[in-house]
Design a protein around this motif. Structure first.
Motif, PDB file in Angstrom:
ATOM      1  N   HIS A  49       0.829  -1.214   0.000  1.00  0.00           N
ATOM      2  CA  HIS A  49       0.000   0.000   0.000  1.00  0.00           C
ATOM      3  C   HIS A  49       0.859   1.257   0.000  1.00  0.00           C
ATOM      4  O   HIS A  49       0.518   2.256  -0.633  1.00  0.00           O
ATOM      5  CB  HIS A  49      -0.943   0.000   1.208  1.00  0.00           C
ATOM      6  N   LEU A  54      -1.149   4.325  -1.572  1.00  0.00           N
ATOM      7  CA  LEU A  54      -2.501   4.244  -1.013  1.00  0.00           C
ATOM      8  C   LEU A  54      -2.497   4.680   0.441  1.00  0.00           C
ATOM      9  O   LEU A  54      -3.539   4.900   1.037  1.00  0.00           O
ATOM     10  CB  LEU A  54      -3.034   2.800  -1.098  1.00  0.00           C
ATOM     11  N   ASP A  55      -1.335   4.764   1.016  1.00  0.00           N
ATOM     12  CA  ASP A  55      -1.191   5.137   2.421  1.00  0.00           C
ATOM     13  C   ASP A  55       0.109   5.934   2.549  1.00  0.00           C
ATOM     14  O   ASP A  55       0.988   5.836   1.675  1.00  0.00           O
ATOM     15  CB  ASP A  55      -1.132   3.858   3.277  1.00  0.00           C
ATOM     16  N   ASP A  74      -3.388  15.491  -2.773  1.00  0.00           N
ATOM     17  CA  ASP A  74      -4.314  14.399  -3.086  1.00  0.00           C
ATOM     18  C   ASP A  74      -4.509  14.211  -4.590  1.00  0.00           C
ATOM     19  O   ASP A  74      -4.501  13.103  -5.103  1.00  0.00           O
ATOM     20  CB  ASP A  74      -5.674  14.679  -2.418  1.00  0.00           C
ATOM     21  N   ARG A  75      -4.621  15.343  -5.287  1.00  0.00           N
ATOM     22  CA  ARG A  75      -4.878  15.261  -6.731  1.00  0.00           C
ATOM     23  C   ARG A  75      -3.683  14.666  -7.475  1.00  0.00           C
ATOM     24  O   ARG A  75      -3.843  13.822  -8.358  1.00  0.00           O
ATOM     25  CB  ARG A  75      -5.192  16.669  -7.255  1.00  0.00           C
ATOM     26  N   ALA A  78      -3.418  10.970  -6.773  1.00  0.00           N
ATOM     27  CA  ALA A  78      -4.433  10.242  -7.551  1.00  0.00           C
ATOM     28  C   ALA A  78      -3.977  10.099  -9.000  1.00  0.00           C
ATOM     29  O   ALA A  78      -4.156   9.053  -9.628  1.00  0.00           O
ATOM     30  CB  ALA A  78      -5.767  10.978  -7.477  1.00  0.00           C
ATOM     31  N   ARG A  79      -3.375  11.148  -9.486  1.00  0.00           N
ATOM     32  CA  ARG A  79      -2.921  11.126 -10.884  1.00  0.00           C
ATOM     33  C   ARG A  79      -1.796  10.099 -11.087  1.00  0.00           C
ATOM     34  O   ARG A  79      -1.781   9.362 -12.075  1.00  0.00           O
ATOM     35  CB  ARG A  79      -2.439  12.523 -11.264  1.00  0.00           C
ATOM     36  N   ARG A  81      -1.227   7.476  -9.209  1.00  0.00           N
ATOM     37  CA  ARG A  81      -1.812   6.125  -9.079  1.00  0.00           C
ATOM     38  C   ARG A  81      -2.517   5.735 -10.381  1.00  0.00           C
ATOM     39  O   ARG A  81      -2.453   4.587 -10.818  1.00  0.00           O
ATOM     40  CB  ARG A  81      -2.831   6.095  -7.926  1.00  0.00           C
ATOM     41  N   ASN A  82      -3.166   6.713 -10.986  1.00  0.00           N
ATOM     42  CA  ASN A  82      -3.938   6.421 -12.196  1.00  0.00           C
ATOM     43  C   ASN A  82      -3.049   6.161 -13.411  1.00  0.00           C
ATOM     44  O   ASN A  82      -3.317   5.253 -14.202  1.00  0.00           O
ATOM     45  CB  ASN A  82      -4.885   7.601 -12.483  1.00  0.00           C
ATOM     46  N   PHE A  87      -3.267  -1.831  -9.992  1.00  0.00           N
ATOM     47  CA  PHE A  87      -3.465  -2.640  -8.785  1.00  0.00           C
ATOM     48  C   PHE A  87      -4.278  -3.900  -9.078  1.00  0.00           C
ATOM     49  O   PHE A  87      -5.277  -3.849  -9.798  1.00  0.00           O
ATOM     50  CB  PHE A  87      -4.210  -1.828  -7.716  1.00  0.00           C
ATOM     51  N   PRO A 107     -10.545   2.939 -14.662  1.00  0.00           N
ATOM     52  CA  PRO A 107      -9.370   3.830 -14.491  1.00  0.00           C
ATOM     53  C   PRO A 107      -9.308   4.938 -15.555  1.00  0.00           C
ATOM     54  O   PRO A 107      -8.845   6.037 -15.277  1.00  0.00           O
ATOM     55  CB  PRO A 107      -8.181   2.870 -14.640  1.00  0.00           C
ATOM     56  N   TYR A 110     -10.972   8.528 -15.217  1.00  0.00           N
ATOM     57  CA  TYR A 110     -10.301   9.619 -14.506  1.00  0.00           C
ATOM     58  C   TYR A 110      -9.192  10.243 -15.350  1.00  0.00           C
ATOM     59  O   TYR A 110      -8.317  10.928 -14.837  1.00  0.00           O
ATOM     60  CB  TYR A 110      -9.777   9.110 -13.156  1.00  0.00           C
TER      61      TYR A 110
ATOM     62  N   ILE B 315      -7.418   3.504  -7.865  1.00  0.00           N
ATOM     63  CA  ILE B 315      -7.059   3.486  -9.289  1.00  0.00           C
ATOM     64  C   ILE B 315      -7.162   4.848  -9.955  1.00  0.00           C
ATOM     65  O   ILE B 315      -7.159   4.933 -11.177  1.00  0.00           O
ATOM     66  CB  ILE B 315      -7.869   2.422 -10.066  1.00  0.00           C
ATOM     67  N   GLY B 316      -7.245   5.896  -9.157  1.00  0.00           N
ATOM     68  CA  GLY B 316      -7.047   7.198  -9.770  1.00  0.00           C
ATOM     69  C   GLY B 316      -8.040   8.295  -9.472  1.00  0.00           C
ATOM     70  O   GLY B 316      -7.885   9.410  -9.971  1.00  0.00           O
TER      71      GLY B 316
END
Lengths: 220, 401
Positions: A49, A54-55, A74-75, A78-79, A81-82, A87, A107, A110, B315-316
């Motif tokens: 994670h 994720l953490d 955060d944004r 997220a980007r 991760r995307n 995952f 996915p 986003y 996932i985003g």
């Protein structure tokens, strides 16, 4: 590609503080297939994670492509991760009310992609995992192995550089587990970096490197 | 994203059915109350058609056994009453009528004009009614004492009735009601048109109105049930005592009830606003209950979807995107509920339930305001749960059982 330096993770409640990871140092290079092993509760999933953003760690630092991620908002997280990470989970985590192809498209929702592009990429990903004929089925209509293949298709639809798999064969019988492992190995051979948490030494043997944890500490 | 969410909402139709039903019924109630409010507001800003200030109504009770029969003596007494009141210094003008404006109850009549049934409200008034109530005749003329000698009965109609009966054609000289050999009714012809006459007050809707000519002192015409007295501005309330004394002097056996028209108007306002007030209170509590219900159901739904939210975050999806998605889902559900409600509500004008009473603009505004209210309600109810959903930590959410 991924660097963890003196990473610790502590969970605090009002009375108790539990150390899940203690002073973990790890470097994963591009194209590697690394497995993380250890007994239950040793911090394998926590480590995954943290690698997957994720953490957040309680101490130490994590860098992706040479850039420390601590200051990401955060944004931005997220980007990353995307676009950079994919995952796969032991529980599949498919949305039961969406068809297979709609699950795989998630996915890309986003990102700034058109509906046609999303559909084309999702179908290609499903074809890649051998599920082209099941696009309009719902997850409940599929076997465990097929559901995990859908989850892999969802993970690779955005062409991530790193695939993070948390016990991807944990809920499958050995034959299906082998099939899933085969797909992961193929993806790795095509250039995707893979980090996989597993209990199964047979699967770990098929990866390039094994990281072992015990009581939150890296032992090998 | 919208298409994706539409699929999600549609595929979860069973889980969403409760929310949908709540939105549907609330929409109907909000539409009914909102449209009633808009209807009254629309009526209130239109001209009344007469001036009620400084007019007193004297309700005359002849103490007769039957309301339909009357004697020549009673007719003469009523005429003397009018003449007596005219002599009083504070009085500018007096008229007799079957009922005063703003009064509860009405006399309606249906007549066939050019083969088409037209309904109308009626008042029988003496020739000085226009002077007392201060309204103008826009076409033709008002009643005159000489009309008593006509072989037919003159009527004055308002513009609403003129439009409905004859459209753009000139109604003057036309017969009100096609000849009917079975009816003993005398022939009635239109001699004048006044502006829309809102007998029931500012809050009443459009109404066809006709004035029949009441011939004061004529043995065939019933004495007026009410005298309308226009007094000079600033006339004190104490005048009521003198007025009663003078009336009682003329008709010892009769009784009189005097009240300014302003008072009758207030009563009419209360009567018309009561349903709105009651409906408003019911709608408010319903909205409150629905809001709490929506909040609870939405919260419950989101709890059940914790892992899905965790997955989307993993996932985003950013916090803002999760927040937006939950609100969008709620708005889509609201759209379905509002659409269903609109389909039901639109049947009312299609089936001509309102006739010409409710203007299309008022209906449209009612529909629009109810829709806006539902979207606002849905957004407000979704704000808190969606904010919490946005704050979900992906690692924790993925482990949620």
């Amino acid at each position: 590609m991924i660097q963890l330096e003196r990473v610790t993770k502590k969970y605090r409640t009002e009375r108790v503080e539990t150390t899940a990871l203690d002073n973990v140092n790890l470097t994963i290079d591009q194209g590697e297939f690394v497995s993380i092993m250890g007994p239950s509760g040793c911090g394998k999933s926590t480590l995954l994670h943290l690698i997957g953003l994720l953490d957040a760690p309680s101490g130490g630092s994590i860098a992706l492509d040479g850039k420390p991620v601590e200051r990401y908002g955060d944004r931005a997280l997220a980007r990353v991760r995307n676009e950079r990470l994919g995952f796969v989970f032991q529980q599949f985590h498919l949305v039961a009310d969406l068809s297979v192809v709609d699950n795989v498209e998630i996915p890309l929702l986003y990102r700034k992609t058109t509906g046609k592009e999303r559909r084309r990429a999702a179908l290609a990903a499903l074809d890649r995992v051998g599920l082209a004929s099941r696009t309009h089925h719902f997850p409940g209509q599929l076997s465990g192995g097929q559901q995990q293949r859908v989850a892999i298709a969802r993970a690779i639809v955005g062409k991530p550089a790193v695939l993070l798999a948390d016990e991807p064969t944990g809920n499958l019988d050995s034959q299906m587990g082998d099939e899933i492992m085969g797909i992961l190995q193929e993806l790795n051979q095509e250039g995707t970096t893979i980090v996989m948490v597993t209990h199964d030494p047979r699967l770990a043997e098929r990866t390039h490197r094994v990281v072992r944890l015990f009581d939150g500490r890296q032992v090998q | 994203m919208i298409r994706h969410l539409l699929k999600l909402v549609w595929n979860r139709k069973r889980a969403n059915a409760l929310i949908l039903v709540e939105i549907f019924f609330t929409f109907l109630v909000v539409f009914a109350v909102g449209t009633l409010g808009l209807f009254l507001w629309d009526n209130a800003r239109r001209p009344l058609g007469f001036d009620w200030q400084d007019v007193w109504a004297v309700r005359v009770n002849m103490q007769a056994g039957s309301d339909d029969t009357f004697t020549a003596e009673q007719v003469e007494t009523a005429a003397r009453l009018v003449r007596e009141v005219e002599t009083l210094a504070p009085v500018e003008a007096v008229t007799g009528a079957m009922m005063e404006p703003f009064a509860f109850g009405q006399y309606t009549s249906g007549r066939t004009v050019n083969g088409r049934r037209v309904s109308m409200s009626v008042n029988e008034v003496t020739a000085s009614f226009a002077e007392v109530m201060r309204f103008d005749v826009v076409r033709g003329r008002w009643f005159q004492p000489a009309d008593a000698a006509l072989a037919w009965r003159p009527v004055v109609i308002d513009e609403d009735l003129a439009r409905e009966a004859w459209g753009e054609e000139d109604p003057i000289g036309r017969r009100l009601g096609d000849p009917d050999p079975k009816s003993p009714e005398p022939e009635r012809r239109v001699i004048g048109v006044v502006r829309d006459f809102r007998h029931h007050g500012e809050l009443s809707g459009p109404d066809n109105f006709v004035f029949y000519h009441k011939r004061l002192g004529h043995p065939q015409d019933r004495p007026p049930r009410v005298l309308l007295v226009r007094v000079r501005p600033g006339t004190p309330v104490a005048f009521e005592e003198e007025l009663t004394r003078r009336l009682q002097a003329v008709a010892h056996e009769w009784s009189f009830e005097i009240a300014p028209l302003a008072q009758t108007r207030e009563s009419a306002f209360r009567l018309r606003l009561t349903p709105l007030l009651v409906g408003g209170i019911v709608a408010f509590f319903l909205l409150l209950m629905v809001a709490l219900g929506l909040l609870g159901v939405l919260w419950q739904n989101l709890l059940q979807r914790t892992r899905e939210i965790g997955l989307r975050r993993a996932i985003g999806a950013s916090r803002a995107e999760v927040h937006r998605q939950i609100i969008l889902e709620q708005l889509l559900l609201t759209t379905l509920g509002v659409l269903l409600g609109t389909i039901v509500v639109i049947q009312l004008p299609v089936l001509d339930v309102f006739g010409s009473v409710l203007r299309p603009q008022v209906f449209g505004s009612g529909l629009l305001s109810a829709s806006v209210a539902m979207y606002l309600l849905a957004t407000v109810c979704a704000l808190y749960p969606s904010t919490l959903a946005g704050r979900v930590q992906p690692a924790e959410a993925l482990r949620y059982e």
